[in-house]
Design an enzyme around this catalytic site. Sequence first.
Site, PDB file in Angstrom:
ATOM      1  N   SER A   1      -7.752   4.359   9.191  1.00 19.76           N
ATOM      2  CA  SER A   1      -8.417   4.129   7.881  1.00 19.76           C
ATOM      3  C   SER A   1      -7.791   3.382   7.015  1.00 19.76           C
ATOM      4  O   SER A   1      -8.462   2.417   6.318  1.00 19.76           O
ATOM      5  CB  SER A   1      -8.674   5.618   7.217  1.00 19.76           C
ATOM      6  OG  SER A   1      -8.986   5.554   5.871  1.00 19.76           O
TER       7      SER A   1
ATOM      8  N   LYS B   1      -8.349  -1.047   6.255  1.00 17.26           N
ATOM      9  CA  LYS B   1      -8.744  -1.871   4.869  1.00 17.26           C
ATOM     10  C   LYS B   1      -7.779  -3.047   4.575  1.00 17.26           C
ATOM     11  O   LYS B   1      -8.063  -3.784   3.926  1.00 17.26           O
ATOM     12  CB  LYS B   1      -8.799  -0.699   3.815  1.00 17.26           C
ATOM     13  CG  LYS B   1      -9.972   0.257   3.964  1.00 17.26           C
ATOM     14  CD  LYS B   1      -9.937   1.414   3.020  1.00 17.26           C
ATOM     15  CE  LYS B   1      -9.218   2.423   3.698  1.00 17.26           C
ATOM     16  NZ  LYS B   1      -9.366   3.792   2.785  1.00 17.26           N
TER      17      LYS B   1
ATOM     18  N   HIS C   1       0.977  -1.364   0.135  1.00  9.93           N
ATOM     19  CA  HIS C   1      -0.129   0.000   0.018  1.00  9.93           C
ATOM     20  C   HIS C   1       0.779   1.261  -0.114  1.00  9.93           C
ATOM     21  O   HIS C   1       1.909   1.118   0.667  1.00  9.93           O
ATOM     22  CB  HIS C   1      -0.929  -0.184   1.128  1.00  9.93           C
ATOM     23  CG  HIS C   1      -1.905   1.137   1.296  1.00  9.93           C
ATOM     24  ND1 HIS C   1      -2.961   1.099   0.528  1.00  9.93           N
ATOM     25  CD2 HIS C   1      -1.685   2.455   1.895  1.00  9.93           C
ATOM     26  CE1 HIS C   1      -3.746   2.315   0.784  1.00  9.93           C
ATOM     27  NE2 HIS C   1      -2.991   2.877   1.357  1.00  9.93           N
TER      28      HIS C   1
ATOM     29  N   ARG D   1     -14.571  13.252   6.727  1.00 14.76           N
ATOM     30  CA  ARG D   1     -13.453  13.908   7.170  1.00 14.76           C
ATOM     31  C   ARG D   1     -12.942  14.842   5.978  1.00 14.76           C
ATOM     32  O   ARG D   1     -12.417  15.976   6.151  1.00 14.76           O
ATOM     33  CB  ARG D   1     -12.518  13.033   7.290  1.00 14.76           C
ATOM     34  CG  ARG D   1     -12.455  12.170   8.518  1.00 14.76           C
ATOM     35  CD  ARG D   1     -11.535  11.020   8.645  1.00 14.76           C
ATOM     36  NE  ARG D   1     -10.260  11.358   8.604  1.00 14.76           N
ATOM     37  CZ  ARG D   1      -9.346  10.456   7.914  1.00 14.76           C
ATOM     38  NH1 ARG D   1      -9.696   9.049   7.407  1.00 14.76           N
ATOM     39  NH2 ARG D   1      -8.048  10.801   7.732  1.00 14.76           N
TER      40      ARG D   1
ATOM     41  N   ASP E   1     -15.309   2.908   7.005  1.00 13.05           N
ATOM     42  CA  ASP E   1     -14.407   3.877   6.525  1.00 13.05           C
ATOM     43  C   ASP E   1     -15.121   4.860   5.319  1.00 13.05           C
ATOM     44  O   ASP E   1     -14.376   6.187   5.184  1.00 13.05           O
ATOM     45  CB  ASP E   1     -13.248   3.256   5.969  1.00 13.05           C
ATOM     46  CG  ASP E   1     -12.237   4.387   5.417  1.00 13.05           C
ATOM     47  OD1 ASP E   1     -11.681   5.119   6.249  1.00 13.05           O
ATOM     48  OD2 ASP E   1     -11.550   4.351   4.449  1.00 13.05           O
TER      49      ASP E   1
HETATM   50  N1  URA Z   1      -5.909   6.993   2.622  1.00 15.96           N
HETATM   51  C1  URA Z   1      -6.793   6.378   3.185  1.00 15.96           C
HETATM   52  O1  URA Z   1      -7.212   5.442   2.731  1.00 15.96           O
HETATM   53  N2  URA Z   1      -7.267   6.924   4.223  1.00 15.96           N
HETATM   54  C2  URA Z   1      -7.046   8.234   4.780  1.00 15.96           C
HETATM   55  O2  URA Z   1      -7.338   8.620   5.877  1.00 15.96           O
HETATM   56  C3  URA Z   1      -5.882   8.858   4.058  1.00 15.96           C
HETATM   57  C4  URA Z   1      -5.455   8.424   2.942  1.00 15.96           C
END
Ligand code: URA
Length: 432
Positions: free
Chosen positions: A185, A189, A84, A170, A163
């Site tokens: 966040s 995932k 990621h 947000r 999320d």
């Molecule tokens: N990417 C995400 O998946 N979440 C965040 O809060 C910021 C970047």
Amino acid sequence: MIHVAELIQRKRDGGELADEEMAELVHGYGRGEIPDYQLAAFCMAVFFRGLTPRETFALCDAMVRSGERLDLASAIGRKVVDKHSTGGVGDKASLAIGPLVAACGVPFGKMSGRGLGHTGGTLDKLEAIPGFRIELTDEEFVRQIREIGVAIIGQTANLVPADKGLYALRDVTATVDQVSLIAASIMSKKIAAGAQAVVLDVKVGDGAFMKTLDAARELAEAMRALGERAGLEVVCELTDMDQPLGAAVGNALEVREALATLRGEGPPDFTELVLESAGHLLALSDLGVDHDEGRRRAEAAIAEGSAVASYERWIRAQGGDPDEAVLPTAPVVRDVQAEADGFVGALSAVRVGLAALHLGAGRQAKGDEIDHSVGVVCRAKRGDRVAAGDVLAEIHARDDASAATAAAEVAAAYELADEPPRPRPIVLETIA
Ligand code: URA
């Protein structure tokens, strides 16, 4: 029944919430029982006060439990790895790393996102490939990892639904760039998507969320702690995003560059990042090799052609045509030239990212259509010597007017200097 105003007040005053209270905030919001204005106030309190490690884990855990959690190890009978990136300009690393580690015999399964602002998204890049399907069912995802060794798809609807709502809130309340909220966040995932080990590429610089090495280190440590508490092995790389990664910025242009890199013809900084990350992923896998041996195997897969063959198998398996001749090309290509002799002292990632966005490579508003053919190719990068009239960059545009605007934006991204700048490696630090 929790009293949300009391929780907001406690956080506002610097206190700590219990695990059940964090969970109730997440689930109550998901059920529609807690209104946007209260959660927005809570996020702003968190923005100023932060979350303790315990609260961050409780938030992440509640988000994971808001939807399904895949268990790829049980489904496939092998350790599955994932990667990621926190988001940057020209970051097409997943397109090369996925098939590369699969070519080395390591199963790779990833759920990706779309571009955000001036940063590109893996799904948008993959959709530049005619026929490519980003939506697979859980069963198809698992089968493809088992049979082909690599699958990269969009997040399934039931993966961390909490999320989606929280992120959207947000986004419009200026509370995205808070370390604990970003960490929870991203890691919720990663944990729910079911791999057992992950390499996290935390970008640092003007084109990234994290502008300084210290801030990037803090985010990396927070994400690593969350992963490890959830049983996920994590290696973090802090990597340079003061200039775009590689040369290409824009969807089809980046697919071409990822493919060239798998052939051994990629830009040096991008190739280095791909090999380093593949080395770490192989070391995390069940192959029983260390990072250096992993990196050697990745280099061999590129040299012998198995990396490209793996890419072609993967793209075909998801319905796409791996032939680069079918990728869309922009009708207008215009050069940006150096106005004087010198060295490229700086090349602003955010400016190049914005130029690509304005050309149509990204979305300016939710739901905008992307033009997969357009973008920027940075022919000169930081430290390169250039003479007046040399090509600094190519603009790939849908018409002359947008090409002219982007050419001015990209010219302003370059700073020429009399002396070469201090060399800066692509991987600034690794936290293993
Ligand atoms: N990417 C995400 O998946 N979440 C965040 O809060 C910021 C970047």
